[in-house]
Design an enzyme around this catalytic site. Sequence first.
Site, PDB file in Angstrom:
ATOM      1  N   ARG A  66     -14.690   3.665  33.702  1.00 52.58           N
ATOM      2  CA  ARG A  66     -15.902   4.411  34.027  1.00 52.58           C
ATOM      3  C   ARG A  66     -17.106   3.545  34.383  1.00 52.58           C
ATOM      4  NH1 ARG A  66     -17.583   7.837  28.610  1.00 52.58           N
ATOM      5  NH2 ARG A  66     -15.991   9.208  29.420  1.00 52.58           N
ATOM      6  N   GLU A 151     -24.337   8.520  16.713  1.00 54.95           N
ATOM      7  CA  GLU A 151     -24.722   7.839  17.945  1.00 54.95           C
ATOM      8  C   GLU A 151     -26.042   7.069  17.821  1.00 54.95           C
ATOM      9  OE1 GLU A 151     -24.226  10.191  21.501  1.00 54.95           O
ATOM     10  OE2 GLU A 151     -25.479   8.822  22.650  1.00 54.95           O
ATOM     11  N   SER A 167     -16.443   9.333  19.743  1.00 50.09           N
ATOM     12  CA  SER A 167     -17.612   9.568  18.892  1.00 50.09           C
ATOM     13  C   SER A 167     -17.210   9.886  17.460  1.00 50.09           C
ATOM     14  CB  SER A 167     -18.446  10.721  19.434  1.00 50.09           C
ATOM     15  OG  SER A 167     -19.024  10.352  20.639  1.00 50.09           O
ATOM     16  N   LEU A 168     -16.031  10.470  17.304  1.00 50.38           N
ATOM     17  CA  LEU A 168     -15.595  10.850  15.960  1.00 50.38           C
ATOM     18  C   LEU A 168     -15.521   9.645  15.030  1.00 50.38           C
ATOM     19  CD1 LEU A 168     -12.778  13.501  16.342  1.00 50.38           C
ATOM     20  CD2 LEU A 168     -14.994  13.759  15.238  1.00 50.38           C
TER      21      LEU A 168
HETATM   22  C1  LIG Z   1     -22.300  16.019  28.072  1.00 43.78           C
HETATM   23  C2  LIG Z   1     -21.689  15.161  26.973  1.00 43.78           C
HETATM   24  C3  LIG Z   1     -20.305  15.168  26.785  1.00 43.78           C
HETATM   25  C4  LIG Z   1     -19.722  14.382  25.781  1.00 43.78           C
HETATM   26  N1  LIG Z   1     -18.366  14.381  25.623  1.00 43.78           N
HETATM   27  C5  LIG Z   1     -17.811  13.637  24.644  1.00 43.78           C
HETATM   28  C6  LIG Z   1     -16.384  13.637  24.432  1.00 43.78           C
HETATM   29  O1  LIG Z   1     -15.632  14.277  25.148  1.00 43.78           O
HETATM   30  N2  LIG Z   1     -15.899  12.887  23.412  1.00 43.78           N
HETATM   31  C7  LIG Z   1     -16.700  12.141  22.602  1.00 43.78           C
HETATM   32  O2  LIG Z   1     -16.189  11.489  21.691  1.00 43.78           O
HETATM   33  N3  LIG Z   1     -18.039  12.121  22.782  1.00 43.78           N
HETATM   34  C8  LIG Z   1     -18.615  12.837  23.776  1.00 43.78           C
HETATM   35  N4  LIG Z   1     -19.972  12.795  23.964  1.00 43.78           N
HETATM   36  C9  LIG Z   1     -20.797  12.036  23.024  1.00 43.78           C
HETATM   37  C10 LIG Z   1     -20.933  12.847  21.725  1.00 43.78           C
HETATM   38  O3  LIG Z   1     -21.255  14.185  22.030  1.00 43.78           O
HETATM   39  C11 LIG Z   1     -22.048  12.271  20.845  1.00 43.78           C
HETATM   40  O4  LIG Z   1     -21.841  10.883  20.700  1.00 43.78           O
HETATM   41  C12 LIG Z   1     -22.036  12.889  19.455  1.00 43.78           C
HETATM   42  O5  LIG Z   1     -22.243  14.291  19.570  1.00 43.78           O
HETATM   43  C13 LIG Z   1     -23.143  12.280  18.603  1.00 43.78           C
HETATM   44  O6  LIG Z   1     -23.194  12.953  17.370  1.00 43.78           O
HETATM   45  P1  LIG Z   1     -24.382  12.717  16.399  1.00 43.78           P
HETATM   46  O7  LIG Z   1     -24.191  13.661  15.248  1.00 43.78           O
HETATM   47  O8  LIG Z   1     -24.525  11.272  16.094  1.00 43.78           O
HETATM   48  O9  LIG Z   1     -25.709  13.099  17.223  1.00 43.78           O
HETATM   49  P2  LIG Z   1     -26.133  14.499  17.839  1.00 43.78           P
HETATM   50  O10 LIG Z   1     -24.960  15.378  18.077  1.00 43.78           O
HETATM   51  O11 LIG Z   1     -27.029  14.166  18.989  1.00 43.78           O
HETATM   52  O12 LIG Z   1     -26.975  15.137  16.659  1.00 43.78           O
HETATM   53  C14 LIG Z   1     -28.278  14.705  16.354  1.00 43.78           C
HETATM   54  C15 LIG Z   1     -29.016  15.907  15.809  1.00 43.78           C
HETATM   55  O13 LIG Z   1     -30.313  15.486  15.341  1.00 43.78           O
HETATM   56  C16 LIG Z   1     -31.281  16.426  15.772  1.00 43.78           C
HETATM   57  N5  LIG Z   1     -32.578  15.730  15.860  1.00 43.78           N
HETATM   58  C17 LIG Z   1     -32.979  14.838  16.787  1.00 43.78           C
HETATM   59  N6  LIG Z   1     -34.222  14.418  16.519  1.00 43.78           N
HETATM   60  C18 LIG Z   1     -34.603  15.036  15.395  1.00 43.78           C
HETATM   61  C19 LIG Z   1     -35.786  15.013  14.604  1.00 43.78           C
HETATM   62  N7  LIG Z   1     -36.818  14.230  14.930  1.00 43.78           N
HETATM   63  N8  LIG Z   1     -35.819  15.782  13.507  1.00 43.78           N
HETATM   64  C20 LIG Z   1     -34.764  16.558  13.162  1.00 43.78           C
HETATM   65  N9  LIG Z   1     -33.624  16.627  13.874  1.00 43.78           N
HETATM   66  C21 LIG Z   1     -33.555  15.873  14.957  1.00 43.78           C
HETATM   67  C22 LIG Z   1     -30.787  16.916  17.103  1.00 43.78           C
HETATM   68  O14 LIG Z   1     -31.345  18.161  17.402  1.00 43.78           O
HETATM   69  C23 LIG Z   1     -29.281  16.989  16.868  1.00 43.78           C
HETATM   70  O15 LIG Z   1     -28.886  18.216  16.328  1.00 43.78           O
HETATM   71  C24 LIG Z   1     -20.557  13.570  24.956  1.00 43.78           C
HETATM   72  C25 LIG Z   1     -21.940  13.584  25.146  1.00 43.78           C
HETATM   73  C26 LIG Z   1     -22.502  14.340  26.161  1.00 43.78           C
HETATM   74  C27 LIG Z   1     -24.004  14.324  26.328  1.00 43.78           C
END
Ligand SMILES: Cc1cc2nc3c(=O)[nH]c(=O)nc-3n(C[C@H](O)[C@H](O)[C@H](O)COP(=O)(O)OP(=O)(O)OC[C@H]3O[C@@H](n4cnc5c(N)ncnc54)[C@H](O)[C@@H]3O)c2cc1C
Length: 307
Positions: A66, A151, A167-168
């Site tokens: 990619r 992330e 990501s998991l």
């Molecule tokens: C379009 C897209 C497709 C993807 N597809 C894949 C895939 O197929 N496979 C894969 O492994 N990964 C994929 N990814 C990446 C994956 O989705 C993310 O890496 C993962 O969801 C990150 O999880 P997280 O819980 O760390 O963060 P997030 O899911 O971003 O959660 C962070 C949370 O914190 C909240 N937040 C942010 N700032 C604040 C604040 N100041 N106060 C309170 N809350 C706050 C947000 O609202 C959110 O709910 C994809 C990403 C995108 C954008």
Amino acid sequence: MTYRAKGRMENLEFVQFHPTGLYNPAGENPTFLISEAVRGEGAILRTKDGEEFMTKYDIRGSLAPRDIVARAIDKEMKMRGDECMYLDCTHLDEHAFTKHFPNIYEKCMSIGINPMQEMIPVTPVCHYLCGGILVDKMGRSSIQNLYACGECTSTGLHGANRLASNSLLEAMVFGHRIHLDLVERIDDLSWQDNIPEWDTFESKQPVEQVLITQELKELHEIMSYYVGIVRSNLRLKRAMDRLWILYRETEALYNDSAISPKLCELRNLITLAYLVSRSATMRRESRGLHFTTDYPGKLDFLDRSIL
Ligand SMILES: Cc1cc2nc3c(=O)[nH]c(=O)nc-3n(C[C@H](O)[C@H](O)[C@H](O)COP(=O)(O)OP(=O)(O)OC[C@H]3O[C@@H](n4cnc5c(N)ncnc54)[C@H](O)[C@@H]3O)c2cc1C
């Protein structure tokens, strides 16, 4: 927030771009992704004139990794002055396509593109940040008792170039480790419960929304044009100069106006944009997801960008 609290951040220059976001001139946030499995199924990347261009960049053609595909699309777009490239699925079997990719088919049809009859317009989109809050193997950040997971962190798991769909690994492995670490430490932790209530400064004026939307637009453009897939010293310098102006203006707004979620988000985004640009400026090589025309080669030792 961690950086403002003087926590350490690491390797923020490693930003992964998904090569094939659906190009929708109407604008859409987040961008709809055309899965890379579509190329796996045989779809071919082409220019708007139908010319296959990926084999110029990699013998694997449209099936190259990619980061290579994203860079090639970016280069072709810049060279030709086009807003997007195209993914040609017209030669694929319609039944298999609609069975394997029903959502993609439906989404394309919803914006008036029949993938079986015309090419899908695509553009690389910002997808994943490999760097972030520096944590150790138990998810502890450099700030006492502050854990971070997901992330937003830099665990080192992805190195300089993340593989797709993992990501998991960060979410579950580190979530679990933080749980284990906390269970062990919970009885020894001390709590500070005399934190004053947030002063809402009710007397302050609400900020005019146009100021926020305009700054967001500028921020988006600065990062897209100067700190995107291919970087250079000159582009990064331009980004830093402009980010400094946005930073000063937004801090002034934050100090003088009633705060709102939008204003806080803008302020956080400017901080993150600064951190990504600064980390990119510090790295004098091209490695993984960071590519600069001024230092196209890779150093023969590993260097971490820590801020
Ligand atoms: C379009 C897209 C497709 C993807 N597809 C894949 C895939 O197929 N496979 C894969 O492994 N990964 C994929 N990814 C990446 C994956 O989705 C993310 O890496 C993962 O969801 C990150 O999880 P997280 O819980 O760390 O963060 P997030 O899911 O971003 O959660 C962070 C949370 O914190 C909240 N937040 C942010 N700032 C604040 C604040 N100041 N106060 C309170 N809350 C706050 C947000 O609202 C959110 O709910 C994809 C990403 C995108 C954008």
